[in-house]
Design a protein around this motif. Structure first.
Motif, mmCIF file in Angstrom:
data_model
loop_
_atom_site.group_PDB
_atom_site.id
_atom_site.type_symbol
_atom_site.label_atom_id
_atom_site.label_comp_id
_atom_site.label_asym_id
_atom_site.label_seq_id
_atom_site.Cartn_x
_atom_site.Cartn_y
_atom_site.Cartn_z
ATOM 1 N N GLN A 115 0.846 -1.336 0.039
ATOM 2 C CA GLN A 115 0.098 0.085 0.092
ATOM 3 C C GLN A 115 0.798 1.346 -0.064
ATOM 4 O O GLN A 115 0.685 2.171 -0.556
ATOM 5 N N TRP A 116 1.876 1.315 0.744
ATOM 6 C CA TRP A 116 2.793 2.387 0.685
ATOM 7 C C TRP A 116 3.446 2.753 -0.356
ATOM 8 O O TRP A 116 3.608 3.833 -1.133
ATOM 9 N N ILE A 117 3.905 1.455 -1.131
ATOM 10 C CA ILE A 117 4.430 1.772 -2.619
ATOM 11 C C ILE A 117 3.559 2.238 -3.468
ATOM 12 O O ILE A 117 3.618 3.229 -4.265
ATOM 13 N N ARG A 118 2.472 2.069 -3.386
ATOM 14 C CA ARG A 118 0.987 2.238 -4.294
ATOM 15 C C ARG A 118 0.866 3.708 -4.131
ATOM 16 O O ARG A 118 0.721 4.560 -4.988
ATOM 17 N N ASP A 119 0.788 4.144 -2.879
ATOM 18 C CA ASP A 119 0.359 5.534 -2.282
ATOM 19 C C ASP A 119 1.760 6.492 -2.603
ATOM 20 O O ASP A 119 1.379 7.577 -2.818
ATOM 21 N N ASP A 120 2.809 6.124 -2.366
ATOM 22 C CA ASP A 120 3.943 7.086 -2.382
ATOM 23 C C ASP A 120 5.124 6.456 -2.389
ATOM 24 O O ASP A 120 6.119 6.150 -1.659
ATOM 25 N N LEU A 121 5.421 6.004 -3.552
ATOM 26 C CA LEU A 121 6.649 5.136 -4.199
ATOM 27 C C LEU A 121 7.910 5.944 -3.578
ATOM 28 O O LEU A 121 8.808 5.396 -3.000
ATOM 29 N N ALA A 122 7.948 7.345 -4.019
ATOM 30 C CA ALA A 122 9.167 8.093 -3.765
ATOM 31 C C ALA A 122 9.576 7.899 -2.125
ATOM 32 O O ALA A 122 10.849 7.716 -1.937
ATOM 33 N N SER A 123 8.528 8.160 -1.278
ATOM 34 C CA SER A 123 8.955 8.219 0.289
ATOM 35 C C SER A 123 9.481 6.958 0.603
ATOM 36 O O SER A 123 10.325 6.651 1.251
ATOM 37 N N TRP A 124 9.061 5.574 -0.277
ATOM 38 C CA TRP A 124 9.350 4.297 0.351
ATOM 39 C C TRP A 124 10.840 4.016 -0.045
ATOM 40 O O TRP A 124 11.799 3.636 0.260
ATOM 41 N N LEU A 125 11.104 4.534 -1.485
ATOM 42 C CA LEU A 125 12.270 4.551 -2.154
ATOM 43 C C LEU A 125 13.409 5.112 -1.509
ATOM 44 O O LEU A 125 14.624 4.602 -1.186
#
Length: 264
Positions: A115-125
């Motif tokens: 869900q995190w990757i779908r919602d905000d990939l940049a912050s996860w990376l």
């Protein structure tokens, strides 16, 4: 050890977390949010010193579902020394007391991450970093005679996302993630059996000494060169154990980034 080992591997198998990528910040955030969900924790922010304790104890974690349990253990007052010495027993007790299943925890952990990757990939990376010189080393090997494989307990799709951010596109068949559901030593044997260049010379870099010790016990892997990444998620005692082992060599980050001839 039987057989002769070349000065350069025809197959280089690499763990991902703790060898290629440092994901400690992402681990903690994912573990904390999963802990909050499972234990119905109202506080959004973790205690101030919890992350640093988690980072120090990351070497005890073998698979991702254990991470929220590590937070539960710390918050219940279990000491760091006790966790280092008795982690598997502690994790088992927590599962029993909470009547949780490891598969349930893993599902919640992966669901939060997806869900995190779908919602905000940049912050996860952005919570991941690659160890100095590692991406350059991988790039130098892409079109070389050495085949590179990632053998990890992380989900393969997460590995591909992170490598793609760095401009590295490994074939899907070159990444063996958690979804393969097989011990690493079995995967290593399969890589040798499927090798295009014979005789195959496989070198394996891992940051968990227990994994390397298990590989060393396999009679069909007696020619594999084993390296413990001293920059990864391991302790001083584990690095000393590697130096005392007749099959495992301690590898520094500078050696990893350098020519294979420097690997010892």
């Amino acid at each position: 050890m039987k057989g002769t080992i070349a000065n350069q591997p025809t197959i280089l198998a690499l763990d991902f977390d703790g060898v290629i990528c440092n994901g400690l910040k992402e681990y903690f955030e994912t573990a904390w949010q999963t802990y909050r969900d499972i234990w119905s924790q109202a506080d959004k922010a973790p205690p101030q010193d919890l992350a640093e304790k988690f980072y120090r104890l990351r070497p005890v974690i073998e698979t991702g579902w254990e991470m929220p349990l590590l937070i539960a253990a710390l918050l219940s007052g279990v000491t760091e020394d006790k966790i280092l010495q008795e982690w598997h027993a502690i994790a088992h007790v927590i599962l029993q007391e909470t009547r949780l299943q490891s598969a349930t925890i893993a599902h919640k952990l992966d669901s939060f991450r997806d869900q995190w990757i779908r919602d905000d990939l940049a912050s996860w990376l952005n919570l991941h970093s690659f160890y100095p010189g590692v991406i350059e080393k991988l790039n130098s090997l892409i079109n070389s005679p050495t085949q590179v494989f990632i053998v990890t307990t992380k989900e393969g799709r997460f590995v591909q996302q992170l490598l793609a951010q760095q401009g590295i596109q490994l074939p899907e068949k070159s990444v063996f993630g958690k979804e393969n559901k097989r011990p690493k030593h079995e995967i290593l044997h399969e890589l040798i059996a499927a090798a295009k260049t014979l005789p195959a010379s496989l070198w394996f870099v891992e940051d968990r000494i227990k994994t390397l010790e298990l590989v060393a016990q396999q009679a069909n892997l007696d020619t594999v060169k084993l390296y413990l990444a001293d920059w990864g998620y391991n302790t001083k005692d584990e690095r000393q154990a590697a130096q005392n082992h007749d099959r495992i060599q301690l590898l520094s980050l500078a050696q990893f980034a350098d020519d294979f001839s420097t690997w010892g």
